[in-house]
Design an enzyme around this catalytic site. Structure first.
Site, short mmCIF file in Angstrom:
data_model
loop_
_atom_site.label_atom_id
_atom_site.label_comp_id
_atom_site.label_asym_id
_atom_site.label_seq_id
_atom_site.Cartn_x
_atom_site.Cartn_y
_atom_site.Cartn_z
N GLY A 212 -4.12 -5.30 -3.23
CA GLY A 212 -3.21 -5.35 -4.38
C GLY A 212 -2.41 -6.64 -4.47
O GLY A 212 -2.92 -7.74 -4.25
N ASP A 255 3.36 -1.67 11.76
CA ASP A 255 4.05 -0.72 10.87
C ASP A 255 5.48 -1.24 10.74
O ASP A 255 6.24 -1.24 11.72
CB ASP A 255 4.03 0.68 11.51
N ALA A 283 5.24 -5.02 1.21
CA ALA A 283 4.73 -3.66 1.47
C ALA A 283 5.63 -2.64 0.77
O ALA A 283 6.86 -2.76 0.79
CB ALA A 283 4.72 -3.39 2.98
N TYR A 348 11.99 5.97 -5.21
CA TYR A 348 11.44 4.62 -5.39
C TYR A 348 12.46 3.72 -6.11
O TYR A 348 12.72 2.58 -5.70
CB TYR A 348 10.15 4.73 -6.21
N THR A 383 -3.05 -2.53 -10.62
CA THR A 383 -3.34 -2.38 -9.19
C THR A 383 -3.74 -0.93 -8.91
O THR A 383 -3.68 -0.08 -9.80
CB THR A 383 -2.09 -2.66 -8.33
P1 NAD Z 1 -0.43 -1.20 -2.77
O1 NAD Z 1 -0.20 0.25 -2.49
O2 NAD Z 1 -1.71 -1.60 -3.40
O3 NAD Z 1 -0.26 -2.03 -1.40
C1 NAD Z 1 0.84 -1.85 -0.55
C2 NAD Z 1 0.45 -2.26 0.86
O4 NAD Z 1 1.59 -2.00 1.71
C3 NAD Z 1 -0.72 -1.46 1.42
O5 NAD Z 1 -1.71 -2.34 1.91
C4 NAD Z 1 -0.10 -0.62 2.51
O6 NAD Z 1 -0.96 -0.35 3.60
C5 NAD Z 1 1.07 -1.50 2.93
N1 NAD Z 1 2.08 -0.70 3.65
C6 NAD Z 1 2.58 0.50 3.28
N2 NAD Z 1 3.41 0.97 4.25
C7 NAD Z 1 3.43 0.04 5.23
C8 NAD Z 1 4.09 -0.06 6.48
N3 NAD Z 1 4.90 0.92 6.93
N4 NAD Z 1 3.89 -1.15 7.25
C9 NAD Z 1 3.06 -2.15 6.82
N5 NAD Z 1 2.41 -2.12 5.65
C10 NAD Z 1 2.59 -1.03 4.86
O7 NAD Z 1 0.82 -1.70 -3.62
P2 NAD Z 1 0.91 -2.83 -4.77
O8 NAD Z 1 0.69 -2.17 -6.07
O9 NAD Z 1 0.11 -4.01 -4.41
O10 NAD Z 1 2.47 -3.17 -4.69
C11 NAD Z 1 2.99 -4.18 -3.84
C12 NAD Z 1 4.51 -4.21 -4.00
O11 NAD Z 1 4.84 -4.43 -5.37
C13 NAD Z 1 5.19 -2.92 -3.60
O12 NAD Z 1 6.43 -3.20 -2.98
C14 NAD Z 1 5.42 -2.22 -4.92
O13 NAD Z 1 6.49 -1.32 -4.87
C15 NAD Z 1 5.72 -3.42 -5.82
N6 NAD Z 1 5.47 -3.13 -7.25
C16 NAD Z 1 4.20 -2.86 -7.70
C17 NAD Z 1 4.02 -2.62 -9.07
C18 NAD Z 1 2.65 -2.34 -9.65
O14 NAD Z 1 2.54 -2.21 -10.86
N7 NAD Z 1 1.61 -2.25 -8.85
C19 NAD Z 1 5.10 -2.64 -9.93
C20 NAD Z 1 6.36 -2.90 -9.43
C21 NAD Z 1 6.53 -3.17 -8.08
#
Ligand code: NAD
Length: 442
Positions: A212, A255, A283, A348, A383
């Site tokens: 992502g 983690d 993350a 969240y 994503t």
């Molecule tokens: P995603 O779920 O695709 O990826 C998140 C990654 O974080 C994963 O690879 C997961 O394994 C890792 N992760 C989770 N817990 C963990 C831990 N304890 N230790 C280490 N790694 C850990 O998410 P994304 O959509 O790529 O989002 C990335 C960031 O952007 C996040 O913080 C999300 O809240 C933020 N965000 C995303 C969106 C969206 O539209 N996708 C919108 C607003 C904010």
């Protein structure tokens, strides 16, 4: 075919004609940065303030060919309007008169940038009111602009060395999904050259880099010359290794909520790289439930990953003294839902508003060490996280912004990389929304 099948359909011949006839949304195709491309899609024009804005004229002449004064029958790729002088309400009328004819003829994927004064030191009630009026102009023009043109306001502190780098980012295709935003380019205390030397690439850590947005951030930081330490859970090892290989970086299974996470990360960075220049707290997780149906686990896990871990990791790295190098940049991922709230996401939203508080409180502490910390707040980004949203809600979320489409991970990554760059000066303690001017929130 992209994740947005509707956009693909209405960009084609018949689909486009039908959508036009029935007045359905027709999301423009956004121009994104490719190394070697021109900065702008057409000539740039400067609408100067009464003091003639020589600093901006020089910068624009360096970025773009073409006139810095308006010419008749020219369709501009960019306009910069200098409104830093505005102190009285009557100063606003000429802005409309000067900008309207240029704005009417902007090219698709154009850039409109207003420059305002830094509000903090402004004396006088009318001066503050008149300057603040610029926010309303920019946010409205963002909604009225067509064809992927974006409109943003940069509030610039007097004498700030950050104007050039900020203008360059906001004019470029790197800011394709940043629209209707207001950012302050404050006084600069950082070292403009940063820690980078040609022999020694900068070192960047990205948490949640296996997929992502995190994977895309790793890619763009590597494109900008950094060695990226890609961090994720051991369970994501395969994806993480793929990303690290692609970007020529390295991996760390961690983690981030583990009690010894900060210690482990610090030791790894000191031992392998002698420190770190960029930390991206990316993350994040969701555990959606209405407020009344949430249990302790659903609450605690989201707060632990999204807020507690960035706080503990940052504090831990700072406590370990020499891990964060001079001029370090920290960037945290917030979310539009942390600004506006979202049904079923109290955990969240709390974590992502908390991130904004973290950034605001940390900025003055880091400024004393010549470091910056900022948040990027994505809106709807294509994503795995948003692909899991039920189809109707997903379609509404995707269209509910001025650009009528979801952003791409690369849009967030470009904003993160800009905030993380050594040349980005005077920007700290702020939230940069990458949301196409989402219609929820301010
Ligand atoms: P995603 O779920 O695709 O990826 C998140 C990654 O974080 C994963 O690879 C997961 O394994 C890792 N992760 C989770 N817990 C963990 C831990 N304890 N230790 C280490 N790694 C850990 O998410 P994304 O959509 O790529 O989002 C990335 C960031 O952007 C996040 O913080 C999300 O809240 C933020 N965000 C995303 C969106 C969206 O539209 N996708 C919108 C607003 C904010």
């Amino acid at each position: 075919m992209s994740a947005d099948a509707y956009a693909d359909l209405v960009r084609s011949g018949v689909g486009a004609a039908v959508a036009k006839r029935v007045g359905a949304p027709r999301p423009p195709r956004l121009r994104r940065h490719r190394p070697g491309d021109d900065l702008l899609v057409g000539p740039a024009v400067l609408l100067p303030g009464p003091d003639a804005s020589p600093d901006v004229a020089a910068l624009l002449a360096g970025f773009a060919d073409g006139s810095v004064a308006p010419e008749e029958d020219t369709r501009y790729g960019a306009v910069v309007l200098d409104a830093r002088h505005v102190r009285e309400i009557c100063d606003l009328a000429p802005i409309r008169r000067d900008l309207a004819p240029v704005f009417r003829g902007m090219r698709g994927n154009g850039r409109v940038i207003l420059l305002g004064a830094d509000l903090a030191p402004l004396p006088g009630i009318e001066a503050r009111a008149a300057q603040r009026a610029l926010d309303g102009i920019v946010r409205t023009l963002g909604k009225e602009a067509r064809g992927g043109t974006t409109v943003n306001l940069l509030r610039v502190a007097e004498g700030s060395r950050g104007l050039g780098p900020a203008l360059e980012f906001f004019l470029s295709a790197r800011s394709a999904f940043v629209d209707g935003q207001v950012l302050t380019v404050g006084p600069t205390s950082e070292d403009p050259t940063g820690p980078q030397t040609p022999e020694e690439p900068r070192v960047a850590v990205v948490t949640g880099a296996a997929q992502g947005i995190g994977a895309s951030i790793a890619e763009i930081l590597a494109r900008e010359g950094a060695h990226v330490v890609c961090v994720d859970l051991a369970a994501q090892g395969e994806g993480l290794a793929r990303v690290a290989n692609r970007v020529g970086g390295s991996t760390l299974h961690l983690d981030i909520t583990a009690p010894a996470a900060a210690q482990r990360l610090g030791e790894h960075l000191r031992r392998r790289f002698d420190g770190v220049d960029v930390v991206v707290h990316n993350a994040g997780i969701t555990r959606d439930r209405s407020f009344v149906n949430l249990d302790d686990r659903g609450w605690d896990s989201v707060l632990a990953v999204n807020l507690q871990a960035p706080l503990r990791l940052t504090e831990g790295l700072l406590d370990q003294g020499d891990v964060l190098r001079a001029g370090a940049r920290i960037v945290c991922l917030s979310s539009i839902n942390g600004i506006a709230g979202a049904k079923g996401q109290s955990n969240y939203a709390a974590s992502k508003s908390g991130v904004i508080g973290l950034v605001e409180a940390l900025a003055p502490v880091l400024a004393e060490r010549g470091m910056t910390v900022n948040a990027v707040a994505p809106g709807f980004i294509e994503t795995a996280m948003t692909a899991a949203i039920p189809v109707v809600a997903r379609e509404v979320g995707r269209r509910a912004n001025s650009l009528q489409q979801g952003g791409l991970p690369v849009d967030v990554a470009e904003a993160v990389a800009w905030l993380a760059a050594p040349g980005t000066l005077g920007v700290t303690g702020q939230v940069l929304r990458v949301c196409g001017q989402n219609l929820v929130g301010a």
